[in-house]
Write an enzyme that holds these catalytic residues in place. Structure first.
Site, mmCIF file in Angstrom:
data_model
loop_
_atom_site.group_PDB
_atom_site.id
_atom_site.type_symbol
_atom_site.label_atom_id
_atom_site.label_comp_id
_atom_site.label_asym_id
_atom_site.label_seq_id
_atom_site.Cartn_x
_atom_site.Cartn_y
_atom_site.Cartn_z
ATOM 1 N N ARG A 1 8.004 4.867 1.529
ATOM 2 C CA ARG A 1 8.691 5.490 2.667
ATOM 3 C C ARG A 1 9.040 6.953 2.415
ATOM 4 O O ARG A 1 9.308 7.683 3.368
ATOM 5 C CB ARG A 1 9.958 4.707 3.026
ATOM 6 C CG ARG A 1 9.676 3.326 3.612
ATOM 7 C CD ARG A 1 10.974 2.593 3.891
ATOM 8 N NE ARG A 1 10.761 1.193 4.204
ATOM 9 C CZ ARG A 1 10.521 0.730 5.425
ATOM 10 N NH1 ARG A 1 10.502 1.550 6.444
ATOM 11 N NH2 ARG A 1 10.332 -0.552 5.633
ATOM 12 N N GLY B 1 0.805 -1.223 0.000
ATOM 13 C CA GLY B 1 0.000 0.000 0.000
ATOM 14 C C GLY B 1 0.830 1.261 0.000
ATOM 15 O O GLY B 1 2.019 1.235 -0.326
ATOM 16 N N GLN C 1 7.658 -9.618 7.946
ATOM 17 C CA GLN C 1 8.866 -9.166 7.253
ATOM 18 C C GLN C 1 9.497 -7.933 7.906
ATOM 19 O O GLN C 1 10.496 -7.422 7.417
ATOM 20 C CB GLN C 1 8.597 -8.922 5.770
ATOM 21 C CG GLN C 1 7.792 -7.675 5.450
ATOM 22 C CD GLN C 1 7.435 -7.627 3.984
ATOM 23 O OE1 GLN C 1 6.634 -8.420 3.486
ATOM 24 N NE2 GLN C 1 8.032 -6.695 3.251
ATOM 25 N N ASP D 1 13.677 -3.254 -5.435
ATOM 26 C CA ASP D 1 13.985 -4.212 -4.374
ATOM 27 C C ASP D 1 14.644 -5.426 -5.034
ATOM 28 O O ASP D 1 14.070 -6.514 -5.088
ATOM 29 C CB ASP D 1 12.694 -4.593 -3.645
ATOM 30 C CG ASP D 1 12.031 -3.370 -3.028
ATOM 31 O OD1 ASP D 1 12.499 -2.913 -1.988
ATOM 32 O OD2 ASP D 1 11.070 -2.840 -3.619
ATOM 33 N N GLY E 1 9.192 -5.142 -8.338
ATOM 34 C CA GLY E 1 10.060 -4.046 -8.775
ATOM 35 C C GLY E 1 11.529 -4.370 -8.590
ATOM 36 O O GLY E 1 11.929 -5.002 -7.616
ATOM 37 N N GLY F 1 5.274 3.990 -9.042
ATOM 38 C CA GLY F 1 6.051 2.749 -9.202
ATOM 39 C C GLY F 1 5.145 1.532 -9.151
ATOM 40 O O GLY F 1 5.241 0.618 -9.991
ATOM 41 N N HIS F 2 4.240 1.518 -8.171
ATOM 42 C CA HIS F 2 3.281 0.409 -8.073
ATOM 43 C C HIS F 2 2.398 0.355 -9.329
ATOM 44 O O HIS F 2 2.126 -0.716 -9.869
ATOM 45 C CB HIS F 2 2.372 0.596 -6.851
ATOM 46 C CG HIS F 2 3.084 0.542 -5.525
ATOM 47 N ND1 HIS F 2 3.113 1.611 -4.660
ATOM 48 C CD2 HIS F 2 3.772 -0.453 -4.913
ATOM 49 C CE1 HIS F 2 3.782 1.281 -3.569
ATOM 50 N NE2 HIS F 2 4.197 0.035 -3.693
HETATM 51 P P1 AMP Z 1 6.025 -2.245 -1.563
HETATM 52 O O1 AMP Z 1 4.615 -1.776 -1.470
HETATM 53 O O2 AMP Z 1 7.045 -1.210 -1.229
HETATM 54 O O3 AMP Z 1 6.234 -3.565 -0.861
HETATM 55 O O4 AMP Z 1 6.272 -2.541 -3.092
HETATM 56 C C1 AMP Z 1 5.430 -3.391 -3.829
HETATM 57 C C2 AMP Z 1 6.108 -3.691 -5.144
HETATM 58 O O5 AMP Z 1 6.335 -2.469 -5.849
HETATM 59 C C3 AMP Z 1 7.475 -4.358 -4.965
HETATM 60 O O6 AMP Z 1 7.629 -5.372 -5.947
HETATM 61 C C4 AMP Z 1 8.418 -3.220 -5.173
HETATM 62 O O7 AMP Z 1 9.694 -3.623 -5.650
HETATM 63 C C5 AMP Z 1 7.690 -2.410 -6.230
HETATM 64 N N1 AMP Z 1 8.168 -1.026 -6.227
HETATM 65 C C6 AMP Z 1 8.367 -0.225 -5.156
HETATM 66 N N2 AMP Z 1 8.883 0.959 -5.536
HETATM 67 C C7 AMP Z 1 9.034 0.894 -6.878
HETATM 68 C C8 AMP Z 1 9.521 1.808 -7.872
HETATM 69 N N3 AMP Z 1 9.986 3.012 -7.539
HETATM 70 N N4 AMP Z 1 9.521 1.406 -9.157
HETATM 71 C C9 AMP Z 1 9.057 0.184 -9.500
HETATM 72 N N5 AMP Z 1 8.576 -0.723 -8.631
HETATM 73 C C10 AMP Z 1 8.565 -0.368 -7.328
#
Ligand code: AMP
Length: 263
Positions: free
Chosen positions: A169, A10, A40, A132, A129, A15-16
């Site tokens: 973040r 969330g 995690q 990570d 993404g 990016g998401h």
């Molecule tokens: P998170 O909500 O941070 O756990 O991210 C969910 C998914 O979005 C993970 O696969 C991340 O690697 C991807 N993600 C987060 N930030 C980015 C970004 N800036 N560009 C592309 N994918 C992203």
């Protein structure tokens, strides 16, 4: 019918949405999950402070043409038996270096929750993404070890115009901190430019000293690794692909980023 699955925690950003777009291009139905996974987090304070914006996430997904269904499970749905038990797999070196080293138990928690999602959602493909990068390697490793019938797709990192990698973040940063945080991406870009002329050791030294110029930045690690195995390297000639990975705190907010030097 093929399902494309995008797991998230969330506080959604562009990016998401780029992962959802990639999923929509290749599948009949796209499912996005939102779940802040407690197993995690190796730090309770970090779990408590993690940004949560369910109403605006849902509004964003409603507007977005690429998401068909949102899954927001409860803790009980994700962990029907024991809320603390984790998947019993050996992630090898991935658990010992960089994020694995600095966030003990983090990747076991990630593998556990993603495995549970894969049980619930019978997807053809799942999208992660490259921001990570080590996490992406963990998921690929888990899928291979457990012989799961799902394709894992890595998607490019989306960045702000000033280079800062988009991250949930970032919401926790003040405007001033956000500006200071751009030094992370800028240093990575410059390291890539310099990588042809520098040895691994010289490049690491240069990068660390560039980052340390920002006094608000607390460097946790800056490493150069084989981008396929995540084994540390000390000679570029010993691998086919190299990655620089960095973790640093700006104020109280821990950020990670990476760049592929060559592949
Ligand atoms: P998170 O909500 O941070 O756990 O991210 C969910 C998914 O979005 C993970 O696969 C991340 O690697 C991807 N993600 C987060 N930030 C980015 C970004 N800036 N560009 C592309 N994918 C992203």
């Amino acid at each position: 019918m093929h399902i494309g699955f995008v797991p998230t925690m969330g506080a959604l950003h562009a990016g998401h949405l780029s992962l959802l777009k990639a999923a929509k291009a290749e599948n009949d139905l796209v499912i996005c999950s939102i779940f802040v996974n407690p197993t995690q987090f190796n730090n309770l304070e970090d779990l408590k402070n993690y940004p949560r914006n369910e109403a605006s996430d849902l509004a964003l997904l409603k507007q977005d043409a690429h998401c068909d269904l949102v899954f927001i499970p409860t803790l009980e749905e994700m962990y029907p038996q024991d809320k603390t038990s984790v998947l019993d797999i050996d992630l090898g070196i991935l658990e010992e270096v960089m994020e694995g080293k600095f966030r003990p138990k983090h990747f076991k928690g990630v593998a556990t929750v993603v495995h549970r999602f894969f049980e619930i959602i019978q997807a053809k493909r799942a999208y992660f993404g490259k921001k990570d990068a080590q996490q992406l390697a963990v998921i690929k490793n888990m899928v291979k070890q457990l012989e799961l019938d799902i394709e894992i797709i890595g998607c490019e990192t989306l960045r702000e115009p000033n280079g800062l990698a988009m991250s949930s973040r970032n919401l926790l940063l003040t405007e001033e901190e956000k500006n200071k945080a751009t030094i992370i991406a800028q240093t990575l870009f410059q390291m890539k430019e310099k990588s042809a002329q520098y040895s691994v050791e010289e490049l690491k030294k240069w990068g660390a000293s560039a980052l340390k110029k920002e006094i608000k930045l607390d460097l946790e690690y800056l490493e150069i690794a084989d981008a396929n195995t995540f084994q540390m390297i000390d000679d570029f000639n010993t691998c086919d692909a190299a990655i620089v990975c960095v973790a640093a705190k700006i104020g109280k907010v821990r950020l990670i980023d990476n760049i592929i030097l060559f592949a």
